[in-house]
Design a protein around this motif. Sequence first.
Motif, PDB file in Angstrom:
ATOM      1  N   ILE B 158       4.810 -68.774  46.604  1.00  0.00           N
ATOM      2  CA  ILE B 158       4.313 -67.561  46.994  1.00  0.00           C
ATOM      3  C   ILE B 158       3.479 -67.723  48.462  1.00  0.00           C
ATOM      4  CG2 ILE B 158       2.568 -65.599  46.678  1.00  0.00           C
ATOM      5  CD1 ILE B 158       3.232 -65.958  43.613  1.00  0.00           C
ATOM      6  N   THR B 160       4.339 -70.070  50.505  1.00  0.00           N
ATOM      7  CA  THR B 160       5.448 -70.150  51.562  1.00  0.00           C
ATOM      8  C   THR B 160       6.030 -68.869  51.974  1.00  0.00           C
ATOM      9  OG1 THR B 160       6.078 -72.123  50.374  1.00  0.00           O
ATOM     10  CG2 THR B 160       7.415 -71.601  52.194  1.00  0.00           C
ATOM     11  N   ALA B 161       6.146 -68.047  51.055  1.00  0.00           N
ATOM     12  CA  ALA B 161       6.672 -66.428  51.216  1.00  0.00           C
ATOM     13  C   ALA B 161       5.753 -65.720  52.222  1.00  0.00           C
ATOM     14  CB  ALA B 161       6.797 -65.665  49.946  1.00  0.00           C
ATOM     15  N   CYS B 165       6.284 -64.345  56.130  1.00  0.00           N
ATOM     16  CA  CYS B 165       6.373 -62.951  56.175  1.00  0.00           C
ATOM     17  C   CYS B 165       5.259 -62.774  57.527  1.00  0.00           C
ATOM     18  CB  CYS B 165       5.541 -62.261  55.102  1.00  0.00           C
ATOM     19  SG  CYS B 165       6.783 -61.825  53.642  1.00  0.00           S
TER      20      CYS B 165
END
Lengths: 90, 174, 99, 156
Positions: B158, B160-161, B165
Amino acid sequence: MNTFFFVVLTIITVLMLVYFYRVVRGPSVFDRVLGLNGISTKAIVLLVLIGTMFERVDMFIDISTGYALLNLVGALAIAKFLEERGASPK
Amino acid sequence: MIIELPLLILLVVTAGGAIMVKDLISAVFILGSYSFVLALVWALVGAVDVAFVEAVVGAGLATVFFLLTLFGTTEKDTHIRRPPVPWSALLGLPVLGLLLLYGAGDLPAFGDVASAASTYISPEYLENSVEQTRTPNVVTAVLMDYRSFDTFIETIVIFTAGIACALILRKGGS
Amino acid sequence: MTWLAIFLIVLGLFFLVVGSIGMLRLPDVFSRAHALSLTDSLGAVLVLAGLAVYEGFTMNFLRIFVVLLLVYLLNPVISHATIRAAYRSGLRPTEEEKK
Amino acid sequence: MRIFAAFALFILWLILSASYNLLHMATGAVVASMIVWLSPAGAPHVRRFSWLAALMYVPWLISRILKSGFHVSRLILDPALPIAPGFVQHKTKLSSDGELVVLGNSITLTPGTITVEVAPGELLVHGLDAASCEELKSGVFDDRVGRLFSVKEDKK
């Protein structure tokens, strides 16, 4: 009393379908946003209703509060983007 | 369970609508309403934490991110040109669905006392989790103590995401 | 107490139904926002108040009341923001806009 | 004033958290005071706030909402749909941010009228029909909200 709550839940779910129709068919983007807002308001009510049915309101209230606050953030973000962007890309 | 039936019907309708609709912006909003209904279903079966995550991520964040992505692209691809469905898919998918339904018949019923999970693992967690982990909430104990590595790596994913973003959406990029 | 709760919930349901009918019947975005305002500020709030009364005057009453207050304070902001975005992006109420 | 804000936040924490042992309540107290400490000082847009007027304002607003709610319901359920939507430019003598927020929110909450644009001293309101805007034009809303923040009554 639980039967009554179940009837209320069913009615509100059917009403969500009406707003869903508005989300699908709305001529402009803003109709869709309004439909989504209506659905989210009903989701908040339904959460509290489900909590009352299960007699665990204290647990469901937290999600309901979170929903209400996040709904504000999301709707404001959408409105800002649409405002910056201008009319719908059709 | 009859009590979930109206919401499940609404769930199927919204999911179908999100796939069938041609306009991508309405698809985003339909997906948002799908998330709302799905969170309600989670709450109805008692998975309150999953419902909370669905409300936060699905209904709040995902809608905004999808809209951002949509506005970052050109207006040309707001209409999907879908090729006709191949015959093999039309034949194969119902067969697969029937197989899955047949397999689901063997699953234990919701809240079944005699099922494998509630005979071996659940009593262990329920009876010993307070002594072993000193955590009052059993769900938290399972997530954070018994499955802590799993949760840790999920957090990395999460994170990394989130970084991705932030990199994509930063001002003055592109 | 239970009867008061049922009365409030049924009254709220009436407004929810009327709001939905308005959502279908009214001609343009600006008018539909009125239907949504009817749903929010009367329908949802009355149903929530009914549920709060049903809970009795315990801690849960206060909790539902907080949610009610949030709906009351935040929903006007949302509909105002949406309508303002619609107005600023050049949408105007037109009589001949197709249903 | 800031102590009062911290206390209000702490009460909210007590209502929303389900547990009342020492650890959770202490956490709530620390979080509430942190929020007040980190947020900018005071609310400069609110000059004075009268609790008595607020106590009078809420039931009045609720009665207003119920009345116009039934009015709008009748409009919607009427088979002929006798609506006449239109914009109304509303001049007001209220100008500070706090007053404008309360006024705009009250107008939007009342079914039949929605605030579209807000500027100091001027609001653009969309009304569903003429009867809905009647109340707004008479200036009752402005008086009530003005009394809420104890604005001296100017002569019209």
